[in-house]
Write a protein that holds these residues in place. Structure first.
Motif, short mmCIF file in Angstrom:
data_model
loop_
_atom_site.label_atom_id
_atom_site.label_comp_id
_atom_site.label_asym_id
_atom_site.label_seq_id
_atom_site.Cartn_x
_atom_site.Cartn_y
_atom_site.Cartn_z
N ILE A 250 0.84 -1.20 0.00
CA ILE A 250 0.00 0.00 0.00
C ILE A 250 0.87 1.25 0.00
N GLN A 263 0.43 13.99 1.42
CA GLN A 263 -0.62 13.12 0.88
C GLN A 263 -0.43 11.69 1.36
N ARG A 267 -3.66 10.56 3.18
CA ARG A 267 -4.52 9.76 2.31
C ARG A 267 -4.17 8.29 2.32
N VAL A 268 -2.95 7.96 2.71
CA VAL A 268 -2.55 6.56 2.65
C VAL A 268 -2.36 5.98 4.06
N PRO A 271 -5.55 6.54 6.82
CA PRO A 271 -6.71 5.69 6.52
C PRO A 271 -6.38 4.21 6.58
N ALA A 272 -5.17 3.83 6.16
CA ALA A 272 -4.83 2.40 6.18
C ALA A 272 -4.63 1.90 7.61
#
Lengths: 671, 344
Positions: A250, A263, A267-268, A271-272
């Motif tokens: 990911i 970001q 965004r990664v 949330p992950a």
């Protein structure tokens, strides 16, 4: 299987570690023999007053300097002002009472004018939230909890508690999240935070309270500060853990998608790491609740204060009812936040109209508004506020009932005998024995234990930590604390481990016990005092009893989990070797479960150190008692010294036991 | 191999893992083996690799786990910083790029597919596919349009609003493929894209991949540990072991002339007739002029022409390429030996 690679070497190191421990034990035995013959010089029995450094006084000077000369007090007071503003707002919304004069400040949060919110509206909203998160059962739990709270006549005090909780939890979450990200991003932050966290996690809560009071004003503000600080550590740990666990695929997919660093984070990574972060949220909420209840000791009104007052005046019926409310709130908050952890987003078919996608949100808002409006009418007054006369409280009846039950001869005989037996035959002799042991001998015994369990590093820490305790000038009190912890955990083991072993034999029973343990673990520790006082009154046995039930939870739980995690092929191999149930338990299942059980044992000891301080409320003679006394004054230095003592003793055991569990797991090849 | 300038050009690339790789590499004596380097406390992820990838070419990097194939491809896109050598992408030395230029390069030119998909679990298929567009700040409406286009292309139309966990493994990898294609990259990296899938699905996805590549004609670097998969897909195969490239050649050449014993082991159980093309067997010889009659297509495999080779009794047959130019002749006996196994 690693250890088997070089058995002679492992055995050798095992022998030499025993050797060192034995030497220490022999020396301490010699000291004790000398002491019993009266030939040990006094300075070896107890450190003379003259060599004890005036730590508390020095600390007081330092604090005074930081507080007044460096002007820290101005910083904290302005933070306090901001917090107070938020607390006033939530207070006004939830129960509509200004805790402080609230005249010349213009509120720009217009929703404040909506308060106090009728209980029925809150209950309806919570029920819909519960339904969204976990279906009917959650809806009934969440709605029912708030209905109960209102109907039993505890709405206002519960909302006083909640008004601090909903300020403290988000702040603790944000600070924890940011520190967690920083610790994950920069190694040096991690290195700096780690030791502080482990001290914070073992520091008795009274030590959080006094600085909060001194720097942040008595009442809800100090309560909020203490609560926030108390709840931050697990959030930091969970955040760091979650971010580290994001799968490399990911991460690389994010990089190859052309993410900038910002970001990547927003965004990664975050949330992950959702699951771990939400588990952190769950822990933050639960710790906040536990702490808010305890802040009753520094004058925070609410459920805790009421409970404290009721227990003080021995009104056990009302205490019990408040206990139920606290437990219900704890279970509701825990289950809802856990349901949030596992809740997965659901996709809608194309062309689903807007209102259908947001049906539950609309329903919740609708129910909230409807109950809000209805309760404004005179006829439905009861939906707004449950008056004293209307409440279902049965405090007095329960009191009478409890007294009746306790007066039944057989019960009285049992509790009376237990109290006598434990006190006269076990606890007091043990305490006196520990107090008799010369200081260096006791320290050596602890170091020997640490060395035997965890090797060199824990042993060094044990020596240093207990040395500091001896130099703090509170040795006797510390020994009493230690005695309470050891006796309670021992009794708890005698009960909890067999219970765990029994439960692990039956899958359904095991699940049920685990679920009970899960729930019991979410209860604020204060609750455990209620049955103790009910059964044994106010004395040492009640203290030990409350610690025993509190610590049985982790012991039972980890015993079951350890036994369950034993690989199936190993028990099958034992079966095929013709082992009977007992042989299988003793030679296969227990040895393999032991590392996991050790983790439970460790947790039990940590819990015991925590509980023993709270039990000061019942009347003990240990560090907790002294700590509680400092709360009344401004003895910040003494407060910190006492708190650090508790923390250092707890950390000594923590390090040694966890190191043992780690080594053992590795040796058994259990990953 | 195309004659135009290569898209990716790697020269003497080294990637060492260890405490202080740069200075170690600087002071290292030449010709140290993988084992020697390991004894010095370093792992050679990539060991002195030079390789070019031409435009529109499909290069498959094949190797067992730990052979350095994934490391090499991560050097190409600078997910790893290389320790020595140079890597040029379209003539640009990527090690000289700043952080911003690197991000820009990935946003415009590169797409990558991962073994375990690397999908963001909290985003729908559409949002996952549109993610790279979102990162480069494309406007919501256009990125949606484009994402839907690619989702359609990979055959997931109708599943736009599903979450990854609601899809099967094969479908999830289709999402991964769509995401890697959404920015219309020139270079397409695929890191064992089908290894996590069941054998049947894997076959299906390989067909799907060939179909897509037939439409798109990207420059592809494809990683696999599966020799059959490599033979099936590759224009050229680079076989790696211990961080170094053992052999880099067309599938036919590798099967016919394995360069090392290690490569030989892979080719042993392969049915060569399925891999070797007529072109690979064709020789320019005295017979070329004499041979007449139907010419064979140079790109067809021996097995593909099995029936014709058995029925056609000419001892020598002419071979021509797509343009119709005569390449040489093949000896019928050679082809039959390959097909049926040599006599005796």
């Amino acid at each position: 299987m690693v250890a088997q690679a070089d058995p002679s070497n492992a055995a050798l190191s095992r022998l030499s570690s025993l050797h060192f421990s034995v030497v220490l034990l022999v020396v301490s035995a010699l000291l004790m023999i000398a002491h019993s013959m009266g030939v040990l010089p006094a300075w070896l029995v107890r450190l003379p007053e003259a060599v004890i450094p005036p730590t508390a006084e020095v600390l007081d000077v330092v604090f005074a300097f930081v507080q007044n000369d460096l002007g820290l007090i101005h910083v904290t007071r302005s933070i306090a002002a901001g917090l107070e503003y938020l607390l006033d707002a939530t207070g006004n919304i939830l129960y509509g009472k200004n805790r402080f004069p609230y005249l010349n400040r213009v509120s720009f949060l217009f929703i404040e004018s909506l308060g106090p919110i009728p209980w029925s509206a809150v209950a309806a909203g919570m029920a819909v939230l519960g339904f969204w998160l976990g279906g009917w059962r959650m809806a009934i739990l969440a709605g029912g909890t708030f209905v109960w709270t209102a109907m039993i006549g505890q709405w206002d005090i519960a909302m006083q508690t909640m008004s601090v909780l909903i300020v403290a939890a988000p702040i603790a979450f944000l600070i924890g999240l940011m520190l967690g990200i920083a610790a994950w991003q920069w190694r040096w932050v991690d290195n700096a935070i780690k030791p502080i966290l482990s001290v914070l996690q073992t520091l008795p809560f009274f030590t959080y309270l006094l600085p909060a009071v001194i720097f942040f004003k008595v009442g809800p503000t100090a309560a909020a500060v203490a609560t926030i600080i108390y709840a931050i550590p697990p959030m930091i740990l969970m955040t760091t853990l979650g971010l580290q666990k994001v799968s490399p695929d990911i991460v690389e997919a994010g990089k190859m998608s052309g993410c900038t660093r910002w970001q990547m984070l927003t965004r990664v990574y975050i949330p992950a790491a959702r699951t771990e972060i939400l588990v952190g949220v769950n822990q933050v909420i639960m710790l906040c609740l536990a702490m808010v209840v305890l802040t009753a000791f520094i004058g925070m009104p609410g459920l805790g204060a009421k409970l404290l007052a009721m227990m003080n005046s021995f009104k056990l019926g009302r205490s019990f009812e408040i206990g139920v409310t606290i437990v219900l709130l704890a279970i509701t908050l825990d289950r809802l936040s856990k349901a949030w952890v596992v809740k997965q987003p659901k996709h809608w078919e194309r062309e689903t109209p807007w209102w259908e996608r947001h049906f539950l949100l609309l329903l919740g808002l609708g129910a909230f508004a409807a109950f809000y409006i209805i309760s404004q009418f005179q006829t439905f007054e009861i939906l707004n506020e449950v008056g004293r006369k209307q409440s279902w409280s049965k405090g007095r009846e329960i009191d009478r009932w409890i007294k009746g039950v306790l007066e039944i001869d057989s019960i009285q005989a049992v509790t009376g005998w237990l109290r006598w037996f434990l006190n006269v035959k076990v606890l007091i002799p043990f305490r006196n024995a520990l107090l008799w042991v010369p200081t260096p001998a006791l320290i050596m015994m602890v170091v020997a234990l640490a060395y035997w369990l965890g090797g060199r590093k824990p042993a060094i820490y044990a020596a240093v930590f207990f040395g500091i305790v001896a130099l703090s000038g509170w040795w006797d009190r510390s020994v009493i604390t230690l005695y309470t912890v050891i006796s309670a955990v021992t009794i708890s083991m005698l009960l909890g481990i067999p219970m765990g072993i029994m439960a692990s034999g039956n899958k359904r029973l095991a699940n049920w016990v685990l679920l009970t343990c899960d729930s019991a673990q979410t209860f604020p520790s204060f609750i455990y005092l209620i049955p103790a006082i009910m059964l044994f009154g106010v004395n040492d046995v009640a203290v030990v009893f409350s610690i025993v039930i509190f610590t049985m939870v982790p012991l039972t739980r980890y015993t079951i989990e350890g036994l369950r995690a034993v690989p199936l092929e190993m028990t099958e191999a034992a079966d095929m070797s013709g082992a009977n149930a007992l042989q299988k338990l003793v030679s296969v299942r227990l040895p393999l479960a032991l590392p996991t059980m050790a983790v439970g044992f460790n947790q039990a000891i940590m819990f015991a150190f925590f509980m023993v301080i709270i039990a000061a409320f019942i009347g003990t003679q240990d560090l907790g008692q002294e700590l509680q006394r400092t709360l009344a004054g401004t003895d910040l230095g003494k407060n910190i010294v006492l708190g650090i003592n508790v923390s250092l003793m707890a950390l000594t055991f923590d390090m040694a036991i966890l190191e043992w569990a780690k080594r053992r797991k590795k040796a058994l090849g259990l990953g | 191999m195309t004659e135009a300038a290569p898209v990716i050009s790697a020269k003497n690339v080294w990637k060492l893992f260890g405490p202080n790789p740069k200075s170690y590499l600087g002071s290292m004596e030449p010709n140290r083996s993988f084992e020697d380097i390991r004894k010095d406390g370093y792992i050679a992820g990539v060991k002195d690799v030079s390789i070019d990838v031409g435009r529109g070419e499909m290069l498959v990097i094949m190797g067992l786990s730990g052979s350095g194939k994934s490391t090499l491809v991560r050097c190409f896109c600078r997910l790893h910083e290389i320790t020595g050598g140079t890597i040029e992408v379209e003539g640009q030395d990527i090690m000289s790029l700043g952080q911003k230029e690197l991000i820009d390069l990935r946003r415009r030119k590169m797409g990558m597919v991962f073994q375990s998909f690397g999908l963001l679990p909290h985003r729908t298929v559409l949002e996952n596919v549109a993610f790279p567009l979102e990162m480069r700040g494309q406007e919501r409406h256009t990125r949606r349009e484009r994402a839907l286009e690619v989702i359609e292309l990979v055959g997931l139309a109708g599943r736009e609003d599903y979450f990854p966990r609601e899809l099967s493994g094969g479908q999830q990898q289709r999402v991964g493929i769509a995401r890697s294609l959404v920015i219309e990259p020139d270079i397409w990296f695929l890191d064992e894209p089908f290894s996590a899938l069941d054998p049947l699905i894997r076959r299906e996805m390989q067909d799907e991949f060939l179909r897509l590549q037939g439409i798109l004609g990207k420059t592809v670097v494809f990683i696999t540990h599966d020799f059959d998969e490599a033979l099936r897909l590759a224009d050229r195969i680079a076989i790696m072991k211990d961080g170094a490239v053992e052999q880099c050649a067309t599938p036919g050449e590798i099967v016919m002339n394995p360069a090392t014993e290690y490569v030989q082991k892979f080719t042993e159980d392969i049915d060569k007739a399925r891999v070797v093309t007529v072109g690979a067997l064709a020789r320019a010889s005295a017979h070329t002029a004499a041979a007449d009659g139907n010419a064979l297509d140079s790109e067809a495999t021996i097995q593909g022409l099995a029936r014709q080779l058995i029925n056609d009794t000419r001892a020598f047959m002419p071979v021509q390429d797509k343009g119709g130019a005569l390449l040489g002749t093949i000896k019928r006996q050679d082809a039959l030996d390959l097909l049926l196994g040599a006599e005796g």
